[in-house]
Design an enzyme around this catalytic site. Structure first.
Site, PDB file in Angstrom:
ATOM      1  N   ASP A  92      52.650  59.810  87.660  1.00 41.05           N
ATOM      2  CA  ASP A  92      51.950  58.534  87.792  1.00 41.05           C
ATOM      3  C   ASP A  92      52.928  57.506  88.360  1.00 41.05           C
ATOM      4  OD1 ASP A  92      49.859  56.765  87.758  1.00 41.05           O
ATOM      5  OD2 ASP A  92      49.478  56.878  85.609  1.00 41.05           O
ATOM      6  N   ASP A  93      52.378  56.401  88.874  1.00 36.11           N
ATOM      7  CA  ASP A  93      53.252  55.374  89.429  1.00 36.11           C
ATOM      8  C   ASP A  93      54.021  54.658  88.329  1.00 36.11           C
ATOM      9  OD1 ASP A  93      50.883  54.200  88.524  1.00 36.11           O
ATOM     10  OD2 ASP A  93      50.598  52.919  90.274  1.00 36.11           O
ATOM     11  N   ASP A  96      52.636  51.635  81.300  1.00 31.90           N
ATOM     12  CA  ASP A  96      52.705  50.245  80.821  1.00 31.90           C
ATOM     13  C   ASP A  96      52.521  50.261  79.301  1.00 31.90           C
ATOM     14  OD1 ASP A  96      52.051  47.563  80.099  1.00 31.90           O
ATOM     15  OD2 ASP A  96      51.294  47.118  82.082  1.00 31.90           O
TER      16      ASP A  96
HETATM   17  O1  LIG Z   1      50.144  52.477  80.445  1.00 28.38           O
HETATM   18  P1  LIG Z   1      48.820  51.839  80.735  1.00 28.38           P
HETATM   19  O2  LIG Z   1      48.687  50.492  80.071  1.00 28.38           O
HETATM   20  O3  LIG Z   1      47.652  52.728  80.442  1.00 28.38           O
HETATM   21  O4  LIG Z   1      48.789  51.504  82.301  1.00 28.38           O
HETATM   22  C1  LIG Z   1      49.252  52.392  83.285  1.00 28.38           C
HETATM   23  C2  LIG Z   1      48.154  52.823  84.217  1.00 28.38           C
HETATM   24  O5  LIG Z   1      47.533  51.678  84.822  1.00 28.38           O
HETATM   25  C3  LIG Z   1      47.457  51.864  86.232  1.00 28.38           C
HETATM   26  O6  LIG Z   1      46.303  52.591  86.587  1.00 28.38           O
HETATM   27  P2  LIG Z   1      44.863  51.878  86.747  1.00 28.38           P
HETATM   28  O7  LIG Z   1      44.029  52.179  85.541  1.00 28.38           O
HETATM   29  O8  LIG Z   1      45.056  50.444  87.101  1.00 28.38           O
HETATM   30  O9  LIG Z   1      44.176  52.625  87.940  1.00 28.38           O
HETATM   31  P3  LIG Z   1      44.729  52.939  89.411  1.00 28.38           P
HETATM   32  O10 LIG Z   1      45.831  53.943  89.220  1.00 28.38           O
HETATM   33  O11 LIG Z   1      43.557  53.495  90.099  1.00 28.38           O
HETATM   34  O12 LIG Z   1      45.245  51.666  90.005  1.00 28.38           O
HETATM   35  C4  LIG Z   1      48.687  52.692  86.548  1.00 28.38           C
HETATM   36  O13 LIG Z   1      48.518  53.403  87.773  1.00 28.38           O
HETATM   37  C5  LIG Z   1      48.753  53.635  85.363  1.00 28.38           C
HETATM   38  O14 LIG Z   1      47.966  54.797  85.592  1.00 28.38           O
HETATM   39  N1  LIG Z   2      49.816  47.377  89.741  1.00 28.70           N
HETATM   40  C1  LIG Z   2      49.971  47.482  88.409  1.00 28.70           C
HETATM   41  N2  LIG Z   2      49.063  48.172  87.699  1.00 28.70           N
HETATM   42  C2  LIG Z   2      49.266  48.237  86.353  1.00 28.70           C
HETATM   43  N3  LIG Z   2      48.521  48.841  85.395  1.00 28.70           N
HETATM   44  C3  LIG Z   2      49.137  48.614  84.211  1.00 28.70           C
HETATM   45  N4  LIG Z   2      50.244  47.875  84.373  1.00 28.70           N
HETATM   46  C4  LIG Z   2      50.350  47.642  85.707  1.00 28.70           C
HETATM   47  C5  LIG Z   2      51.301  46.913  86.489  1.00 28.70           C
HETATM   48  O1  LIG Z   2      52.304  46.357  86.019  1.00 28.70           O
HETATM   49  N5  LIG Z   2      51.050  46.877  87.836  1.00 28.70           N
HETATM   50 MG   LIG Z   3      46.722  54.596  87.432  1.00 25.36          MG
END
Ligand SMILES: O=P(O)(O)OC[C@H]1O[C@H](OP(=O)(O)OP(=O)(O)O)[C@H](O)[C@@H]1O
Ligand SMILES: Nc1nc2[nH]cnc2c(=O)[nH]1
Ligand SMILES: [Mg+2]
Length: 162
Positions: A92-93, A96
């Site tokens: 994952d990127d 959080d």
């Molecule tokens: O640790 P957490 O509080 O769960 O947050 C982390 C997740 O939030 C973002 O995904 P998002 O749900 O925004 O979807 P995306 O990857 O499609 O942008 C990010 O890419 C992680 O997968």
């Molecule tokens: N882009 C982005 N997405 C998130 N989803 C949860 N935390 C983050 C953050 O810091 N940046």
């Molecule tokens: Mg995500």
């Protein structure tokens, strides 16, 4: 929508992201993986870059959503996988609060889980990450940003437009 949990911004450029993913790959290159499971959508770009560096062609996805911009909502799992992650690299990127990571860990308990960026609350849920970012910092990724005109400083200070 903004969330006042986030007091700071950490902006990541495409170049920075590429360098960071390559640095993370240095820590992974000695290991053999059956394939990569990318957590969509944010995990897709690091997963593609890692796949190139480690010469991995088999890529699957876990499709999951938890945020609408900065607002954290109910976890929505749209697609899982049919194995426990043994021998797979899970990407994952960022992590959080760890809510997404916790759910995916339950689905793939044996996967080796990496993120590029990790905040303190979620950090214990991943096996490896590259850069720690403060909990109150919102990470801005290049795919969410565009170029915009910036008013010269002197105009901002002497005659600010609203
Ligand atoms: O640790 P957490 O509080 O769960 O947050 C982390 C997740 O939030 C973002 O995904 P998002 O749900 O925004 O979807 P995306 O990857 O499609 O942008 C990010 O890419 C992680 O997968
Ligand atoms: N882009 C982005 N997405 C998130 N989803 C949860 N935390 C983050 C953050 O810091 N940046
Ligand atoms: Mg995500």
């Amino acid at each position: 929508m903004t969330d006042n949990r986030y007091q700071h911004h950490f902006t990541v450029s495409w170049d920075q992201l590429h360098r960071d993913v390559r640095s993370l790959c240095h820590q992974l290159v000695e290991r053999d993986f059956k394939g990569i499971v990318a957590i969509t959508r944010g995990g897709l770009i690091p997963a593609a870059l890692i796949a190139r560096e480690l010469d991995i062609r088999l890529i699957d996805t876990v499709c999951i959503k938890s945020y609408d911009e900065q607002a954290q909502g109910k976890l929505d799992v749209m697609k899982g996988v049919d194995h426990d992650g043994d021998g797979w690299l899970l990407v994952d990127d960022l992590v959080d609060t760890g809510k997404t990571a916790r759910a995916v860990r339950e689905m793939l308990p044996k996967a080796h889980f990496v993120t590029v960026y990790a905040k303190p609350e979620g950090r214990p849920l991943v096996d490896q990450y590259l850069t720690e970012v403060a909990q109150d910092c919102w990470i801005e990724f290049p795919w969410d940003l565009g170029h915009a005109y910036v008013e010269p400083l002197v105009n901002q200070i002497r005659s600010p437009k609203s």
